[in-house]
Design an enzyme around this catalytic site. Structure first.
Site, PDB file in Angstrom:
ATOM      1  N   ASP A 107      53.762   4.270  11.654  1.00 59.01           N
ATOM      2  CA  ASP A 107      54.530   4.119  10.423  1.00 59.01           C
ATOM      3  C   ASP A 107      54.173   2.762   9.791  1.00 59.01           C
ATOM      4  O   ASP A 107      52.989   2.488   9.583  1.00 59.01           O
ATOM      5  CB  ASP A 107      56.026   4.282  10.737  1.00 59.01           C
ATOM      6  CG  ASP A 107      56.929   4.199   9.515  1.00 59.01           C
ATOM      7  OD1 ASP A 107      56.996   5.201   8.773  1.00 59.01           O
ATOM      8  OD2 ASP A 107      57.555   3.146   9.309  1.00 59.01           O
ATOM      9  N   HIS A 305      57.122  13.160  11.999  1.00 59.05           N
ATOM     10  CA  HIS A 305      56.725  11.781  11.740  1.00 59.05           C
ATOM     11  C   HIS A 305      56.693  10.905  12.984  1.00 59.05           C
ATOM     12  O   HIS A 305      55.905   9.964  13.058  1.00 59.05           O
ATOM     13  CB  HIS A 305      57.697  11.172  10.720  1.00 59.05           C
ATOM     14  CG  HIS A 305      57.349   9.789  10.306  1.00 59.05           C
ATOM     15  ND1 HIS A 305      56.225   9.501   9.564  1.00 59.05           N
ATOM     16  CD2 HIS A 305      57.963   8.592  10.540  1.00 59.05           C
ATOM     17  CE1 HIS A 305      56.166   8.201   9.335  1.00 59.05           C
ATOM     18  NE2 HIS A 305      57.204   7.620   9.929  1.00 59.05           N
TER      19      HIS A 305
END
Length: 326
Positions: A107, A305
Site C-alpha cells: 500500500d 487489497h
C-alpha cells in the site's frame, strides 16, 4: 539502539531517526529485508512474513512508519513528505549496522519502498511492491487528478486532505471504522457488483457509510483487530492521514525524477479483486519501461487489497523465490 524486548514475533527495538525514533520488530539473521506497511496498519501487518523470512535465513525487520505505533509523530504535516520517509528507512538500515537492504512495501509502503529505491539506490538494492505498482512521478498535480474522480462523489484521497475531517469520522469508533475498512477491501467481504464503491464519499456523507458491517474478513481475527484498534486508539489517526496530505509536496519534491524508472531488481504482487490494481492496470502494463529490473509480477486470484494478510503463504513463497534470485 534502545529497549530491546524479545516477543513471539521477534525483538522490538527503538532506533534513532531524523524525526526522533522508529519502532521496529526484528527476526532472524542474514541479509536485511526491510518491511514497510501501509494505511491503516502497522508493523503487525507483516506478522506472517517475519517468521517465514527469518526461517529462510534473512534478517527481517518490520517498521512502524513515521506517525504510527511507537514511532515518532511530528506535529508538522509537511514532516510526512516522501523524502522524509525515505530518510527514515535509511536511518533504520544504518542503525542496524547494515550498509544495504532489500525493501518490501505494501500500500503506501509500496510507494515508500519504490521511492526509497529511486532516491537511495546506494542503500536499497532491490524492491518489492505489494498492492500498489510503481508509478513514476509525472502527469497533473495529484490533488487535481483525484478531485476529478467520482463525479458528484468524493474520492477518499481528497476526503482525507483536510486535517481533522477524517479524524472526526474515525476516532469516535476506531475499532468499528477499522473493521469496516478492512472488510471493504478484502476479497471475501467487499461489497458486491452494483453496490456503492467504498472508496468514494457521497455528498454530505462519510467514508464508512459504504463499509460492510457485521462480518470480519477471514484473515482478520478478533485479536488482530484488537491489536490494530489499540494502536490507533492510543496514537490517533492524524500521523497516518498526514501521508495523504503530502502528495502535492511529493509531486514537487520529486520533479527532478519525472518519469524515472526504478532499475534495481523488483517484484510486484497484487490482488486481482483489489480496486487499486484495476485502477493502475496501465502502470502494471508499463513495467517493462518503469521497472526494467522486474523479476516477476503476480496477480493473486480471489485476493483483495491486504495481500500479505489475505494470502500469507502464497506471498511468502513468492517473496522467498524472488529473494533467492537476487
Amino acid at each position: 539502539m534502545s529497549q530491546l524486548t524479545p516477543v513471539a514475533e521477534g525483538i522490538h527495538r527503538l532506533v534513532p531517526s531524523p524525526a526522533g525514533r522508529v519502532h521496529l520488530v526484528e527476526a532472524g539473521e542474514g541479509p536485511l529485508v526491510l518491511l514497510v506497511h501501509g494505511f491503516p496498519e502497522s508493523w503487525y501487518s507483516w506478522r506472517h512474513q517475519l517468521p517465514a523470512l527469518a526461517a529462510a535465513g534473512y534478517r527481517a525487520v518490520a517498521v512502524d512508519v513515521r506517525g504510527y505505533g511507537r514511532s515518532s509523530r511530528p506535529a508538522d504535516v509537511a514532516a510526512y513528505r516522501m523524502t522524509e520517509l525515505v530518510e527514515d528507512g535509511v536511518a533504520v538500515v544504518r542503525a542496524l549496522g547494515e550498509r544495504s537492504a532489500v525493501i518490501v512495501g505494501h500500500d503506501w509502503g509500496a510507494g515508500i519502498a519504490a521511492d526509497s529505491a529511486l532516491l537511495r539506490p546506494d542503500v536499497f538494492r532491490a524492491v518489492a511492491m505489494l498492492s500498489v505498482p510503481y508509478v513514476p512521478r509525472g502527469g497533473p498535480r495529484p490533488s487535481e487528478a483525484f478531485a476529478a474522480m467520482g463525479g458528484t462523489d468524493e474520492f477518499y484521497v481528497s476526503y482525507f486532505q483536510t486535517p481533522g475531517r477524517a479524524e472526526a469520522e474515525i476516532e469516535p469508533d476506531v475499532r468499528g471504522w477499522l473493521a469496516g475498512m478492512y472488510a471493504a477491501l478484502s476479497a471475501d467481504t467487499m461489497p458486491g457488483p452494483g453496490a456503492p464503491d467504498p472508496h468514494f464519499v457521497a455528498p454530505g456523507g462519510r467514508l464508512r457509510d459504504r463499509f460492510p458491517e457485521g462480518r470480519l474478513p477471514g484473515w482478520l481475527g478478533a485479536a488482530d483487530l484488537d491489536f490494530y484498534a489499540a494502536e490507533f486508539e492510543r496514537t490517533g489517526l492524524t500521523g497516518a492521514l498526514n501521508r495523504y496530505r503530502n502528495m502535492d509536496r511529493d509531486w514537487s519534491d520529486l520533479a527532478p525524477y519525472d518519469g524515472a524508472p526504478v532499475t534495481q531488481p523488483s517484484l510486484f504482487i497484487g490482488g486481482a479483486q483489489d480496486a487499486t490494481t484495476r485502477w493502475l492496470a496501465d502502470a502494471v502494463d508499463a513495467f517493462p519501461a518503469t521497472l526494467p529490473g522486474l523479476v516477476s509480477s503476480h496477480l493473486l486470484d480471489d485476493c483483495g487489497h491486504w495481500v500479505q494478510q489475505e494470502r500469507p503463504n502464497e506471498v511468502n513463497g513468492l517473496l522467498l523465490d524472488w529473494l533467492t534470485q537476487l
